[in-house]
Motif scaffolding. Structure first.
Motif, PDB file in Angstrom:
ATOM      1  N   ALA A 102       0.610  -3.680 -12.047  1.00  0.00           N
ATOM      2  CA  ALA A 102      -0.022  -2.594 -12.793  1.00  0.00           C
ATOM      3  C   ALA A 102       0.747  -1.283 -12.624  1.00  0.00           C
ATOM      4  N   LYS A 103       1.213  -1.000 -11.417  1.00  0.00           N
ATOM      5  CA  LYS A 103       1.911   0.270 -11.182  1.00  0.00           C
ATOM      6  C   LYS A 103       3.343   0.265 -11.698  1.00  0.00           C
ATOM      7  N   PHE A 104       4.035  -0.866 -11.535  1.00  0.00           N
ATOM      8  CA  PHE A 104       5.465  -0.889 -11.839  1.00  0.00           C
ATOM      9  C   PHE A 104       5.832  -1.680 -13.095  1.00  0.00           C
ATOM     10  N   GLY A 105       4.857  -2.284 -13.753  1.00  0.00           N
ATOM     11  CA  GLY A 105       5.125  -2.986 -15.000  1.00  0.00           C
ATOM     12  C   GLY A 105       5.733  -4.363 -14.859  1.00  0.00           C
ATOM     13  N   PHE A 106       5.566  -4.999 -13.708  1.00  0.00           N
ATOM     14  CA  PHE A 106       6.109  -6.339 -13.503  1.00  0.00           C
ATOM     15  C   PHE A 106       5.219  -7.372 -14.212  1.00  0.00           C
ATOM     16  N   ALA A 107       5.823  -8.437 -14.697  1.00  0.00           N
ATOM     17  CA  ALA A 107       5.088  -9.535 -15.321  1.00  0.00           C
ATOM     18  C   ALA A 107       4.570 -10.463 -14.216  1.00  0.00           C
ATOM     19  N   ILE A 108       3.286 -10.730 -14.230  1.00  0.00           N
ATOM     20  CA  ILE A 108       2.668 -11.574 -13.204  1.00  0.00           C
ATOM     21  C   ILE A 108       2.907 -13.035 -13.536  1.00  0.00           C
ATOM     22  N   PRO A 109       3.499 -13.803 -12.602  1.00  0.00           N
ATOM     23  CA  PRO A 109       3.690 -15.238 -12.869  1.00  0.00           C
ATOM     24  C   PRO A 109       2.333 -15.963 -12.897  1.00  0.00           C
ATOM     25  N   ALA A 159      20.560  -6.406   0.957  1.00  0.00           N
ATOM     26  CA  ALA A 159      20.789  -5.012   1.347  1.00  0.00           C
ATOM     27  C   ALA A 159      20.042  -4.038   0.443  1.00  0.00           C
ATOM     28  N   ASP A 160      19.997  -4.319  -0.862  1.00  0.00           N
ATOM     29  CA  ASP A 160      19.316  -3.363  -1.744  1.00  0.00           C
ATOM     30  C   ASP A 160      17.794  -3.468  -1.682  1.00  0.00           C
ATOM     31  N   SER A 161      17.260  -4.443  -0.952  1.00  0.00           N
ATOM     32  CA  SER A 161      15.804  -4.479  -0.758  1.00  0.00           C
ATOM     33  C   SER A 161      15.364  -3.386   0.223  1.00  0.00           C
ATOM     34  N   LEU A 162      16.304  -2.901   1.033  1.00  0.00           N
ATOM     35  CA  LEU A 162      15.993  -1.886   2.039  1.00  0.00           C
ATOM     36  C   LEU A 162      16.274  -0.487   1.498  1.00  0.00           C
ATOM     37  N   THR A 163      15.719  -0.210   0.330  1.00  0.00           N
ATOM     38  CA  THR A 163      15.967   1.070  -0.325  1.00  0.00           C
ATOM     39  C   THR A 163      14.697   1.747  -0.827  1.00  0.00           C
ATOM     40  N   GLY A 164      13.537   1.187  -0.546  1.00  0.00           N
ATOM     41  CA  GLY A 164      12.295   1.738  -1.078  1.00  0.00           C
ATOM     42  C   GLY A 164      11.724   2.851  -0.218  1.00  0.00           C
ATOM     43  N   ASP A 191       9.911   4.663   4.792  1.00  0.00           N
ATOM     44  CA  ASP A 191      10.835   3.705   4.198  1.00  0.00           C
ATOM     45  C   ASP A 191      10.130   2.365   4.093  1.00  0.00           C
ATOM     46  N   CYS A 192      10.366   1.674   2.992  1.00  0.00           N
ATOM     47  CA  CYS A 192       9.761   0.357   2.810  1.00  0.00           C
ATOM     48  C   CYS A 192      10.659  -0.492   1.914  1.00  0.00           C
ATOM     49  N   ILE A 193      10.266  -1.725   1.739  1.00  0.00           N
ATOM     50  CA  ILE A 193      10.979  -2.626   0.837  1.00  0.00           C
ATOM     51  C   ILE A 193      10.841  -2.066  -0.584  1.00  0.00           C
ATOM     52  N   ALA A 194      11.926  -2.073  -1.342  1.00  0.00           N
ATOM     53  CA  ALA A 194      11.901  -1.572  -2.716  1.00  0.00           C
ATOM     54  C   ALA A 194      10.925  -2.394  -3.556  1.00  0.00           C
ATOM     55  N   ALA A 195      10.240  -1.730  -4.468  1.00  0.00           N
ATOM     56  CA  ALA A 195       9.177  -2.362  -5.257  1.00  0.00           C
ATOM     57  C   ALA A 195       9.594  -3.671  -5.941  1.00  0.00           C
ATOM     58  N   PRO A 196      10.736  -3.739  -6.636  1.00  0.00           N
ATOM     59  CA  PRO A 196      11.077  -5.020  -7.277  1.00  0.00           C
ATOM     60  C   PRO A 196      11.235  -6.153  -6.273  1.00  0.00           C
ATOM     61  N   TRP A 197      11.785  -5.841  -5.097  1.00  0.00           N
ATOM     62  CA  TRP A 197      11.949  -6.871  -4.067  1.00  0.00           C
ATOM     63  C   TRP A 197      10.612  -7.251  -3.444  1.00  0.00           C
ATOM     64  N   MET A 198       9.735  -6.274  -3.232  1.00  0.00           N
ATOM     65  CA  MET A 198       8.422  -6.590  -2.668  1.00  0.00           C
ATOM     66  C   MET A 198       7.673  -7.518  -3.607  1.00  0.00           C
ATOM     67  N   PHE A 199       7.765  -7.246  -4.907  1.00  0.00           N
ATOM     68  CA  PHE A 199       7.125  -8.109  -5.892  1.00  0.00           C
ATOM     69  C   PHE A 199       7.736  -9.508  -5.848  1.00  0.00           C
ATOM     70  N   THR A 200       9.054  -9.580  -5.759  1.00  0.00           N
ATOM     71  CA  THR A 200       9.738 -10.874  -5.669  1.00  0.00           C
ATOM     72  C   THR A 200       9.313 -11.633  -4.425  1.00  0.00           C
ATOM     73  N   ASP A 211       0.815  -1.208   0.000  1.00  0.00           N
ATOM     74  CA  ASP A 211       0.000   0.000   0.000  1.00  0.00           C
ATOM     75  C   ASP A 211       0.852   1.263   0.000  1.00  0.00           C
ATOM     76  N   ALA A 212       1.977   1.260   0.727  1.00  0.00           N
ATOM     77  CA  ALA A 212       2.875   2.416   0.719  1.00  0.00           C
ATOM     78  C   ALA A 212       3.432   2.644  -0.691  1.00  0.00           C
ATOM     79  N   LEU A 213       3.830   1.572  -1.360  1.00  0.00           N
ATOM     80  CA  LEU A 213       4.349   1.687  -2.717  1.00  0.00           C
ATOM     81  C   LEU A 213       3.281   2.189  -3.686  1.00  0.00           C
ATOM     82  N   LEU A 214       2.043   1.789  -3.448  1.00  0.00           N
ATOM     83  CA  LEU A 214       0.936   2.237  -4.293  1.00  0.00           C
ATOM     84  C   LEU A 214       0.488   3.650  -3.938  1.00  0.00           C
ATOM     85  N   GLY A 215       0.814   4.094  -2.727  1.00  0.00           N
ATOM     86  CA  GLY A 215       0.429   5.425  -2.285  1.00  0.00           C
ATOM     87  C   GLY A 215      -0.983   5.534  -1.770  1.00  0.00           C
TER      88      GLY A 215
END
Length: 162
Positions: A151-158, A107-112, A122-131, A29-33
């Motif tokens: 939908a927001k970040f353009g990730f492919a849904i498995p 470490a780079d997951s803690l950059t969102g 501060d939150c988990i970075a979007a690519p890591w949250m998706f992962t 929700d934070a990433l989505l705003g």
């Protein structure tokens, strides 16, 4: 957990110089705003060096340790019955960024960063949250989270999360 509860903890930690990263549903929700659903708890990642102070802050706010069977020094739950709970995930990295203790947060997951109720957090970075969200068999709320992040970040849904 309501947005106000999340932000009260955020403000208390900020005043104490304690930094944490929001994980789980509140991270989505934070990433989505915007808040997209109700949340039963707040998942947070915190560095091992700040874990004791976080525990003190939670106690000062009225949270009590919930010593369930899965409780460890690096992953534990604190709650204010009946409906407030913080799931604490402790991590430590070496100088090269490798996890040396606790939960496997690269470490780079803690950059969102994200927004909860107008407040930057501060939150988990979007690519890591998706992962993280696509790494286990999904419940319906996880499928919704994955669809919203995609939908927001353009990730492919498995296929497992369609």
């Amino acid at each position: 957990m309501e947005a106000g509860d999340v932000l009260a903890l955020h403000r208390a930690c900020e005043r104490a110089g304690v930094r944490f990263w929001i994980d789980g549903g509140w991270c989505v929700d934070a990433l989505l705003g915007e808040q997209t659903r109700a949340h039963g708890d707040l998942d947070i990642a915190i560095r091992r060096t700040d874990a004791d102070r976080l525990h003190e802050i939670l106690t000062e706010l009225g949270y009590l340790a919930d010593s369930g069977p899965d409780h460890t020094a690096w992953n534990y739950l604190m709650r204010i019955p009946p409906d407030k709970a913080v799931d604490v995930h402790v991590v430590e990295h070496d100088a090269d960024g490798h996890v040396t203790y606790g939960i496997e947060y690269p470490a780079d997951s803690l950059t969102g960063t994200g927004i909860i109720d107008g407040q930057k957090v501060d939150c988990i970075a979007a690519p890591w949250m998706f992962t993280f969200k696509t790494a286990y068999p999904p419940a319906s709320k996880d499928r919704a989270d994955v669809r919203a992040l995609a939908a927001k970040f353009g990730f492919a849904i498995p296929d497992s999360h369609r």
